[in-house]
Design a protein around this motif. Structure first.
Motif, PDB file in Angstrom:
ATOM      1  N   GLU A 145       0.835  -1.212   0.000  1.00 28.19           N
ATOM      2  CA  GLU A 145       0.000   0.000   0.000  1.00 28.19           C
ATOM      3  C   GLU A 145       0.867   1.259   0.000  1.00 28.19           C
ATOM      4  O   GLU A 145       0.507   2.269  -0.584  1.00 28.19           O
ATOM      5  CB  GLU A 145      -0.916   0.007   1.233  1.00 28.19           C
ATOM      6  N   THR A 168      -5.731  -5.362  -1.457  1.00 29.49           N
ATOM      7  CA  THR A 168      -5.367  -4.069  -2.051  1.00 29.49           C
ATOM      8  C   THR A 168      -6.003  -3.949  -3.434  1.00 29.49           C
ATOM      9  O   THR A 168      -6.346  -4.953  -4.057  1.00 29.49           O
ATOM     10  CB  THR A 168      -3.822  -3.944  -2.170  1.00 29.49           C
ATOM     11  N   LYS A 170      -4.245  -2.584  -5.810  1.00 29.51           N
ATOM     12  CA  LYS A 170      -3.109  -2.549  -6.736  1.00 29.51           C
ATOM     13  C   LYS A 170      -3.024  -3.864  -7.519  1.00 29.51           C
ATOM     14  O   LYS A 170      -3.501  -4.900  -7.056  1.00 29.51           O
ATOM     15  CB  LYS A 170      -1.816  -2.294  -5.964  1.00 29.51           C
TER      16      LYS A 170
END
Ligand code: 13P
Ligand code: SF4
Length: 316
Positions: A145, A168, A170
């Protein structure tokens, strides 16, 4: 003394020899939670990979004895260029750490030029040196993160990488590495344990397969598991049995059950009391990292420690 001479001594004799050397040599023994109980009991500090790396930066001792596997001793050596770091058994490697090479990381990097490389500490010094930042099982989500990129090459544990991906937004590019101890857990172990111990919560390590993580009540590093042990009278523990032994020793009035009694890391068990005494006497085996590699690997480790400084530290 020779190793075979140490091997003929009792646990008590070895214990007092180890304590004597520790004092006379100003040594500190850092032990991982998966060590055999006799070694755990002689360690000055026990912890997970993150805690051991933090402790290595904090100690005043002149000699650091790392009872764990090689990548842990390498991390201590990388973070302590002026100190002698030894490991009692040179053969104690981590097979997962051998599943990534610097060359393979560079190939991935070229294929994903916008990605950053986050390496689990279970890697060689050489892989750390070509990584942007390291992480452990205790801080992997926070590190991912915190990095300034939306695309992450996560090396080398695919299960930990998949766990991070589930936490996450991502994009996580997974690697095909795994831990032979944790990868063998299956949903059938969870079902069996729930049948044997109804109502008892289950904690598993993030190196376990996603199907196991999905069925567990908690996911934690071994340090995080020790914190849970302080809060629960009973717990089913999905990791290497050395940690379950530590829990039952430190909380004798509670019950901690292994998710599988077969979860044994052979590499962690290569360190025993005769080898520890021999290592202290002869100051062997010294872990040295070539300076060019060390400086680059240190950058990735220090970045991780900085990103973890806000995390609550497990007791040791
Ligand atoms: P921890 O950092 O959670 O102790 O894990 C280390 C390890 O090798 C797990 O297999
Ligand atoms: Fe490596 Fe798995 Fe052993 Fe941990 S338990 S040291 S990841 S082989």
């Amino acid at each position: 003394m020779r190793l075979d001479e140490y091997a003929s001594l009792s646990v008590e004799e070895l214990g007092s020899i180890v304590k004597g050397f520790k004092k006379s040599k100003n040594a500190v023994i850092l032990g991982h939670n998966y060590q055999v109980p006799e070694v755990q009991m002689l360690a000055d500090h026990l912890g997970d990979s993150l805690r051991l790396a933090q402790l290595a930066t904090e100690t005043d001792a002149e000699l650091i004895v790392l009872c764990g596997v090689r990548f842990m001793a390498e991390s201590a050596a990388i973070l302590n260029p002026g100190k002698k770091v030894i490991i009692p058994s040179l053969e104690a490697g981590c097979p997962m750490a051998d599943m990534a090479t610097p060359g393979q990381v560079e190939v991935e990097r070229r294929a994903h030029p916008d990605a950053v490389v986050v390496s689990y500490v279970n890697t060689s010094a050489e892989v750390k040196a070509v990584s942007d930042v390291c992480c452990t099982s205790a801080n992997a989500v926070q590190v991912v993160e915190a990095v300034d990129a939306d695309e992450i090459i996560f090396v080398p544990d695919r299960n930990l990488g998949a766990y991070v991906a589930s936490k996450t937004n991502k994009r996580i590019i997974l690697w095909e590495g795994h831990c032979y101890v944790h990868d063998m857990f299956g949903p059938e172990d969870i079902e069996l344990a729930r049948g044997e111990h109804p109502g008892v919560p289950i904690v598993v390590h993030p190196e376990c397969p996603p199907v196991v993580i999905a069925e567990a009540d908690f996911v934690a590093s071994t340090g995080g598991m020790m914190k849970l042990a302080a809060e629960h009278d009973e717990l089913i523990v999905g990791t290497e049995i050395g940690l379950v032994e530590r829990m039952n020793r430190e909380y004798p009035d509670r019950n901690f059950y292994p998710l599988s009694a077969f979860a044994v890391c052979r590499n962690m068990k290569m360190t025993d009391l005769p080898r520890l005494a021999f290592a202290l006497e002869h100051e062997q085996h010294v872990i040295e990292v070539p300076e060019e590699t060390r400086v680059c690997a240190e950058r990735a480790l220090v970045r991780m420690l900085e990103m973890s400084s806000g995390l609550e530290r497990p007791s040791s």
